[in-house]
Design a protein around this motif. Structure first.
Motif, PDB file in Angstrom:
ATOM      1  N   SER A   1       0.858  -1.175   0.000  1.00  0.00           N
ATOM      2  CA  SER A   1       0.000   0.000   0.000  1.00  0.00           C
ATOM      3  C   SER A   1       0.901   1.233   0.000  1.00  0.00           C
ATOM      4  O   SER A   1       1.933   1.257   0.662  1.00  0.00           O
ATOM      5  CB  SER A   1      -0.882  -0.009   1.239  1.00  0.00           C
TER       6      SER A   1
ATOM      7  N   SER B   1      -0.021   4.548   0.732  1.00  0.00           N
ATOM      8  CA  SER B   1      -0.396   5.691   1.563  1.00  0.00           C
ATOM      9  C   SER B   1       0.516   5.899   2.767  1.00  0.00           C
ATOM     10  O   SER B   1       0.734   7.034   3.182  1.00  0.00           O
ATOM     11  CB  SER B   1      -1.850   5.562   2.023  1.00  0.00           C
TER      12      SER B   1
ATOM     13  N   GLN C   1       0.915   7.990  -4.935  1.00  0.00           N
ATOM     14  CA  GLN C   1       0.408   8.823  -3.838  1.00  0.00           C
ATOM     15  C   GLN C   1      -0.361  10.025  -4.388  1.00  0.00           C
ATOM     16  O   GLN C   1      -1.392  10.408  -3.836  1.00  0.00           O
ATOM     17  CB  GLN C   1       1.554   9.278  -2.927  1.00  0.00           C
TER      18      GLN C   1
ATOM     19  N   GLU D   1      -3.745   8.785  -5.396  1.00  0.00           N
ATOM     20  CA  GLU D   1      -4.648   8.587  -4.252  1.00  0.00           C
ATOM     21  C   GLU D   1      -5.223   9.906  -3.731  1.00  0.00           C
ATOM     22  O   GLU D   1      -6.314   9.918  -3.166  1.00  0.00           O
ATOM     23  CB  GLU D   1      -3.925   7.874  -3.113  1.00  0.00           C
TER      24      GLU D   1
ATOM     25  N   SER E   1     -10.682  10.104  -1.891  1.00  0.00           N
ATOM     26  CA  SER E   1     -10.497   9.153  -0.790  1.00  0.00           C
ATOM     27  C   SER E   1     -10.960   7.747  -1.185  1.00  0.00           C
ATOM     28  O   SER E   1     -10.675   6.781  -0.489  1.00  0.00           O
ATOM     29  CB  SER E   1     -11.253   9.621   0.455  1.00  0.00           C
ATOM     30  N   SER E   2     -11.668   7.634  -2.297  1.00  0.00           N
ATOM     31  CA  SER E   2     -12.139   6.319  -2.744  1.00  0.00           C
ATOM     32  C   SER E   2     -11.142   5.627  -3.669  1.00  0.00           C
ATOM     33  O   SER E   2     -11.406   4.544  -4.163  1.00  0.00           O
ATOM     34  CB  SER E   2     -13.488   6.444  -3.448  1.00  0.00           C
TER      35      SER E   2
ATOM     36  N   LYS F   1      -7.552   3.794  -4.040  1.00  0.00           N
ATOM     37  CA  LYS F   1      -6.508   3.103  -3.284  1.00  0.00           C
ATOM     38  C   LYS F   1      -5.530   2.459  -4.263  1.00  0.00           C
ATOM     39  O   LYS F   1      -5.945   1.779  -5.208  1.00  0.00           O
ATOM     40  CB  LYS F   1      -7.092   2.025  -2.367  1.00  0.00           C
ATOM     41  N   CYS F   2      -4.255   2.669  -4.017  1.00  0.00           N
ATOM     42  CA  CYS F   2      -3.215   2.144  -4.911  1.00  0.00           C
ATOM     43  C   CYS F   2      -2.304   1.183  -4.159  1.00  0.00           C
ATOM     44  O   CYS F   2      -2.047   1.350  -2.968  1.00  0.00           O
ATOM     45  CB  CYS F   2      -2.371   3.283  -5.465  1.00  0.00           C
ATOM     46  N   SER F   3      -1.811   0.208  -4.881  1.00  0.00           N
ATOM     47  CA  SER F   3      -0.809  -0.715  -4.357  1.00  0.00           C
ATOM     48  C   SER F   3       0.111  -1.095  -5.513  1.00  0.00           C
ATOM     49  O   SER F   3      -0.191  -0.811  -6.673  1.00  0.00           O
ATOM     50  CB  SER F   3      -1.465  -1.955  -3.745  1.00  0.00           C
TER      51      SER F   3
END
Length: 103
Positions: free
Chosen positions: A23, A25, A71, A74, A78-79, A81-83
């Motif tokens: 993740s 964040s 980042q 993202e 807020s909806s 999400k990155c990985s």
């Protein structure tokens, strides 16, 4: 007893070095590699109005560059999400880029 602790330590190290998705964040880009370019698989998940979508893309860059990019992505919402994870089977920039077109 010493063998058990050795086994636990080796297992913990193996898990920490595995190629699992990370993740972005909570990562500090200044502590990531900024010299070695390689292929990375980024996964971006977004949801809105009850619908969810996922996009997977491949990038040839350093880990620091990728994390900064993800980042910023993202921060759009807020909806989102990155990985990411390493994609070692793509050894050069061309094969990594071509992976984006191989469905």
């Amino acid at each position: 007893m010493k063998k058990i602790f050795t086994f636990i330590a080796v297992a913990a190290m193996a898990l920490s070095f595995s190629a699992c998705k990370k993740s972005v964040s909570s990562l500090d880009p200044s502590k990531l590699d900024d010299t070695t370019e390689k292929c990375w698989k980024a996964t971006i998940k977004a949801s809105a109005a009850g619908h969810t979508g996922t996009d997977e893309s491949y990038y040839w860059c350093t880990e620091r560059t990728l994390v900064i990019h993800l980042q910023k992505t993202e921060k759009i919402s807020s909806s989102v999400k990155c990985s990411y994870e390493a994609a070692p089977k793509y050894k050069d920039e061309m094969s990594c880029d071509d992976a984006n077109y191989n469905y």
